[in-house]
Design a protein around this motif. Sequence first.
Motif, PDB file in Angstrom:
ATOM      1  N   ASN A   1       0.996  -1.079  -0.071  1.00 54.00           N
ATOM      2  CA  ASN A   1      -0.022   0.008   0.192  1.00 54.00           C
ATOM      3  C   ASN A   1       1.015   1.261   0.112  1.00 54.00           C
ATOM      4  N   TRP A   2       1.372   1.497  -1.308  1.00 52.15           N
ATOM      5  CA  TRP A   2       2.134   2.737  -1.117  1.00 52.15           C
ATOM      6  C   TRP A   2       1.684   4.145  -0.908  1.00 52.15           C
ATOM      7  N   GLU A   3       0.297   4.072  -0.882  1.00 47.78           N
ATOM      8  CA  GLU A   3      -0.325   5.327  -0.227  1.00 47.78           C
ATOM      9  C   GLU A   3      -0.090   5.738   1.044  1.00 47.78           C
ATOM     10  N   MET A   4       0.525   4.453   1.901  1.00 45.99           N
ATOM     11  CA  MET A   4       0.692   4.941   3.307  1.00 45.99           C
ATOM     12  C   MET A   4       1.940   5.578   3.601  1.00 45.99           C
ATOM     13  N   LEU A   5       2.811   5.494   2.487  1.00 45.73           N
ATOM     14  CA  LEU A   5       4.292   5.964   2.710  1.00 45.73           C
ATOM     15  C   LEU A   5       4.204   7.578   3.137  1.00 45.73           C
ATOM     16  N   PRO A   6       3.360   8.289   2.346  1.00 42.80           N
ATOM     17  CA  PRO A   6       3.522   9.762   2.637  1.00 42.80           C
ATOM     18  C   PRO A   6       3.123  10.114   4.085  1.00 42.80           C
ATOM     19  N   PRO A   7       1.771   9.612   4.490  1.00 46.50           N
ATOM     20  CA  PRO A   7       1.577   9.710   5.964  1.00 46.50           C
ATOM     21  C   PRO A   7       2.076   9.506   6.872  1.00 46.50           C
ATOM     22  N   ALA A   8       2.817   8.150   6.753  1.00 43.87           N
ATOM     23  CA  ALA A   8       3.638   7.708   7.714  1.00 43.87           C
ATOM     24  C   ALA A   8       4.993   8.316   8.003  1.00 43.87           C
ATOM     25  N   VAL A   9       5.771   8.920   6.759  1.00 42.46           N
ATOM     26  CA  VAL A   9       6.707   9.639   6.892  1.00 42.46           C
ATOM     27  C   VAL A   9       6.558  11.074   7.462  1.00 42.46           C
ATOM     28  N   ALA A  10       5.301  11.368   7.224  1.00 41.65           N
ATOM     29  CA  ALA A  10       5.071  12.815   8.023  1.00 41.65           C
ATOM     30  C   ALA A  10       4.812  12.875   9.102  1.00 41.65           C
ATOM     31  N   ARG A  11       4.479  11.662   9.789  1.00 41.42           N
ATOM     32  CA  ARG A  11       4.426  11.664  11.402  1.00 41.42           C
ATOM     33  C   ARG A  11       5.813  11.907  12.032  1.00 41.42           C
ATOM     34  N   TYR A  12       6.753  11.630  11.144  1.00 41.25           N
ATOM     35  CA  TYR A  12       8.124  11.875  11.793  1.00 41.25           C
ATOM     36  C   TYR A  12       8.926  13.246  11.508  1.00 41.25           C
ATOM     37  N   GLY A  13       7.826  14.082  11.052  1.00 37.34           N
ATOM     38  CA  GLY A  13       8.066  15.532  10.893  1.00 37.34           C
ATOM     39  C   GLY A  13       8.799  15.730   9.519  1.00 37.34           C
ATOM     40  N   LEU A  14       8.635  14.876   8.227  1.00 39.33           N
ATOM     41  CA  LEU A  14       9.219  14.938   7.092  1.00 39.33           C
ATOM     42  C   LEU A  14       8.085  14.877   6.152  1.00 39.33           C
TER      43      LEU A  14
END
Length: 311
Positions: free
Chosen positions: A134-147
Amino acid sequence: MTQTDPTRPITRQMRLEALFVRGLLALFRRIGPVRASNLGGWLCRTVGPRLPVSRIADTNLRMAMPELDGPARRAVIRDMWDNIGRNAGEFPHLATLPRNGGPGPGWDVVGAEHLVAQAARGGPVIFVSGHIGNWEMLPPAVARYGLPFSSFYRAPNNPLVDRILCDLRDEAMGQPVPLFAKGARGARGALGHILKGGHLGMLVDQKMNDGVEARFFGQPAMTAGAMAAMALRLRCPVIPGYVERLGPARLRIHVHPPLDLPDGGDRIQDQMDLTQHVNDWMEGIIRQHPGCWLWLHRRWNMQMHVKKPKK
């Protein structure tokens, strides 16, 4: 910013398509992430393998993994459609999937230390991945780390559907982020963004006709060269990662260490070396999880003669 043309007339068919998409997403949201994932997976694995587009997947598998016989290829294609359907079912839940290490719905991260280090270091960074899990999960997951990162983007033909999907992505990210059109204009916008210290995410597993000819699964494949060009120009970190599907709405983000950037003194060769390194990395991941990659892309130079394996 997206590719949507605000002057494009909205047709009745577009409105009906948008109504259908809204209704389906509302159903997925109402029944919860696990049942939505299961329903989407069932629908797509039931219908998808029967669609003519699945012939592209079969052709790609014959080219890339000739060791697979007919039943094995059909199993990969079925798994691919199952994953596509699950992605659709999970899409309206990305904003609320919890970060946890338990067996239920949610996501966790392997290699989170690389994100923490990059957030502390600051500055521009390029995240590279492909249409895996589920490549759509990458942006929100990385955003949780301030990125939070921007991405290259190809809008659906229906601008109403485009708006629905963009709103869901912004909801999952927790903030709007700029999106760049694929092509020369988008590349200039992305370069300006990263020159200002921005973060950029790139799915680099699709064919790019005006790219460079690298190898992918041992075959020539036109590959986007913008990632390598920008990374080498700025000497900024390139962090690979992908999403592994563990179950219904259960996802694991794998973050790898920043790649070693080549510095051989020949700019063109350095770009080719970095592009090839990313292709090799992605091939290794796909070989581990062939049913979780989107084999529907016309990824290779299709004019090449492909010798079909024996049954």
